[in-house]
Design a protein around this motif. Structure first.
Motif, short mmCIF file in Angstrom:
data_model
loop_
_atom_site.label_atom_id
_atom_site.label_comp_id
_atom_site.label_asym_id
_atom_site.label_seq_id
_atom_site.Cartn_x
_atom_site.Cartn_y
_atom_site.Cartn_z
N THR A 39 0.88 -1.25 0.00
CA THR A 39 -0.02 -0.05 -0.03
C THR A 39 0.77 1.29 0.11
O THR A 39 0.46 2.28 -0.80
CB THR A 39 -0.86 -0.07 1.33
OG1 THR A 39 -1.77 -1.12 1.14
CG2 THR A 39 -1.97 0.96 1.02
N ALA A 40 1.95 1.23 0.79
CA ALA A 40 2.89 2.32 0.87
C ALA A 40 3.59 2.75 -0.59
O ALA A 40 3.47 3.73 -1.14
CB ALA A 40 4.02 2.02 2.00
N HIS A 41 3.94 1.50 -1.15
CA HIS A 41 4.41 1.66 -2.67
C HIS A 41 3.59 2.48 -3.40
O HIS A 41 4.01 3.02 -4.45
CB HIS A 41 5.17 0.21 -2.95
CG HIS A 41 6.28 -0.15 -2.37
ND1 HIS A 41 6.89 -1.46 -2.52
CD2 HIS A 41 7.15 0.35 -1.26
CE1 HIS A 41 7.94 -1.63 -1.85
NE2 HIS A 41 8.14 -0.46 -1.25
N ALA A 42 2.27 2.06 -3.48
CA ALA A 42 1.41 2.18 -4.42
C ALA A 42 1.18 3.93 -4.29
O ALA A 42 0.76 4.78 -5.28
CB ALA A 42 0.10 1.60 -4.30
N SER A 43 1.54 4.41 -2.99
CA SER A 43 1.33 5.71 -2.91
C SER A 43 1.99 6.79 -3.76
O SER A 43 1.76 7.92 -4.01
CB SER A 43 1.73 6.15 -1.48
OG SER A 43 2.95 6.04 -1.27
N VAL A 64 -5.38 6.55 -4.03
CA VAL A 64 -4.73 5.52 -4.50
C VAL A 64 -4.35 4.23 -3.68
O VAL A 64 -4.49 3.17 -3.80
CB VAL A 64 -3.36 6.07 -5.13
CG1 VAL A 64 -2.41 4.70 -5.54
CG2 VAL A 64 -3.39 6.87 -6.39
N ALA A 65 -4.11 4.73 -2.37
CA ALA A 65 -4.10 3.82 -1.23
C ALA A 65 -5.35 3.05 -1.16
O ALA A 65 -5.23 1.69 -0.82
CB ALA A 65 -3.48 4.34 -0.09
N LEU A 66 -6.53 3.89 -0.96
CA LEU A 66 -7.75 3.09 -0.90
C LEU A 66 -8.19 2.22 -1.91
O LEU A 66 -8.63 1.23 -1.80
CB LEU A 66 -8.84 4.05 -0.79
CG LEU A 66 -8.92 4.94 0.74
CD1 LEU A 66 -9.93 6.01 0.52
CD2 LEU A 66 -9.23 3.96 1.90
N VAL A 67 -7.80 2.61 -3.04
CA VAL A 67 -7.88 1.78 -4.32
C VAL A 67 -7.11 0.55 -4.52
O VAL A 67 -7.74 -0.67 -4.72
CB VAL A 67 -7.63 2.52 -5.92
CG1 VAL A 67 -7.89 1.55 -6.93
CG2 VAL A 67 -8.76 3.68 -5.96
N LEU A 170 -12.02 -4.81 5.53
CA LEU A 170 -12.08 -3.74 4.79
C LEU A 170 -11.78 -2.36 5.55
O LEU A 170 -11.21 -1.13 5.21
CB LEU A 170 -13.55 -3.67 4.03
CG LEU A 170 -13.80 -2.37 3.16
CD1 LEU A 170 -12.74 -2.20 1.97
CD2 LEU A 170 -15.06 -2.30 2.69
N ILE A 171 -12.33 -2.43 6.68
CA ILE A 171 -12.35 -1.23 7.71
C ILE A 171 -10.68 -1.05 8.06
O ILE A 171 -10.26 0.03 8.00
CB ILE A 171 -12.94 -1.44 8.95
CG1 ILE A 171 -14.73 -1.25 8.61
CG2 ILE A 171 -12.69 -0.54 9.96
CD1 ILE A 171 -15.57 -1.82 9.67
N LEU A 172 -10.05 -2.27 8.27
CA LEU A 172 -8.69 -2.14 8.58
C LEU A 172 -7.92 -1.73 7.28
O LEU A 172 -6.99 -0.85 7.75
CB LEU A 172 -8.28 -3.79 8.93
CG LEU A 172 -6.91 -3.70 9.39
CD1 LEU A 172 -6.45 -2.98 10.65
CD2 LEU A 172 -6.44 -5.22 9.82
N THR A 173 -8.28 -2.07 6.18
CA THR A 173 -7.53 -1.60 5.24
C THR A 173 -7.63 -0.20 4.70
O THR A 173 -6.74 0.80 4.44
CB THR A 173 -7.79 -2.39 3.83
OG1 THR A 173 -9.37 -2.26 3.60
CG2 THR A 173 -7.51 -3.76 3.78
N ILE A 174 -8.88 0.63 5.05
CA ILE A 174 -8.99 1.84 4.73
C ILE A 174 -8.26 2.61 5.93
O ILE A 174 -7.61 3.56 5.69
CB ILE A 174 -10.64 2.14 5.20
CG1 ILE A 174 -11.64 1.54 4.10
CG2 ILE A 174 -10.91 3.59 5.16
CD1 ILE A 174 -13.03 1.51 4.13
N ALA A 175 -8.30 2.08 6.97
CA ALA A 175 -7.37 2.88 8.22
C ALA A 175 -5.98 2.70 8.01
O ALA A 175 -5.42 3.88 8.01
CB ALA A 175 -7.59 2.03 9.50
N LEU A 176 -5.25 1.50 7.21
CA LEU A 176 -3.97 1.45 6.69
C LEU A 176 -3.82 2.34 5.64
O LEU A 176 -2.82 3.19 5.80
CB LEU A 176 -3.76 0.16 6.25
CG LEU A 176 -3.59 -0.93 7.08
CD1 LEU A 176 -3.10 -2.42 6.47
CD2 LEU A 176 -2.14 -0.52 7.78
#
Length: 262
Positions: A39-43, A64-67, A170-176
């Motif tokens: 997720t960080a790399h995608a930013s 982008v991180a959310l997608v 999904l909630i966890l991924t949004i927070a990430l």
């Protein structure tokens, strides 16, 4: 007080540490280390899109991180292994982001600042964004703490209790995604995952309950941020990597304490 760049940097580091601590615990418990890294790399692609459309870098990175996070969560278990999806999407996103940046005419961008962070350049607006994101993450995790814990320990038991493990993931991924967006200014793309994982991993041998582990991880993250900032100022080293080095040292001490108990 906020006129001092060191005070702003310290507050920014504390904000990221507080937000990353509880999420880092779930990353360690769920063995999602590569997920946070991907997720960080995608930013980087989010940075390129933000500059292209003249929008906030925070907004571009967050989108982008959310997608990225939701796509991986949706496609996992549908013919592709999780690590395969993460590898493909992370490296593809960072490659497209770097290529997109090269097409930006008239825009000067310091990629090193986004790759490794530039905490000393944090302004008042950045500080407001970082703490706003941190409070949002803490509120979200606090609201769903028990559900997230149960779905982490046993997805089947969570399902039987009326909790949808997919929704909690999904909630966890949004927070990430939010943490990645607020942390990119502080530690950069390449070190965000380290600040998520290392304090939580260091706290694990020292805690007997999930809540205590999250609290200890926050304390370790805060010490890493403030200690790394002080060492970077004293020895003229990069602030973000120095913070991670302090966290790694604390992880080593925690491991020694754990081994001494055996």
């Amino acid at each position: 007080m906020l006129d001092s760049f060191l005070v702003r940097a310290a507050l920014a580091g504390l904000g990221v540490a507080v937000a990353a601590a509880p999420l880092g615990c779930f990353v360690v418990w769920r063995r999602m280390a590569y997920f946070g890294d991907a997720t960080a790399h995608a930013s980087i692609l989010g940075v390129a899109l933000a500059l292209s459309f003249n929008m906030s870098v925070f907004a571009g990175v967050l989108v982008v991180a959310l997608v990225m996070a939701t796509t991986v969560s949706t496609l996992s278990g549908r013919g592709y292994a999780m690590d395969t999806l993460l590898g493909v999407m992370a490296h593809s996103a960072i490659a497209f982001g770097l290529v997109a940046v090269s097409f930006l005419d008239g825009v000067r961008i310091d990629l090193m600042a986004y790759l490794f962070g530039d905490i000393l350049a944090v302004g008042r607006v950045d500080l407001a964004v970082i703490w706003g994101g941190a409070l949002l993450v803490l509120a979200l995790v606090g609201w769903r703490w028990q559900q997230l814990l149960l779905s982490t320990v046993s997805p089947d038991l969570a399902q039987a209790s009326g909790i949808d493990p997919k929704r909690e993931q999904l909630i966890l991924t949004i927070a990430l995604a939010v943490v990645v967006a607020v942390a990119i200014k502080v530690v950069g793309v390449l070190l965000i995952a380290a600040l998520l994982i290392i304090p939580a991993a260091a706290a694990r041998p020292l805690a007997h309950t999930p809540e205590r582990m999250a609290a200890i991880a926050a304390a370790i993250g805060a010490v890493s941020a403030l200690g790394g900032l002080q060492l970077a100022y004293r020895f003229d080293t990069p602030a973000g990597p120095t913070m991670v080095c302090v966290a790694a040292g604390l992880f080593g001490l925690s491991s020694l304490v754990s081994l001494s108990r055996v």
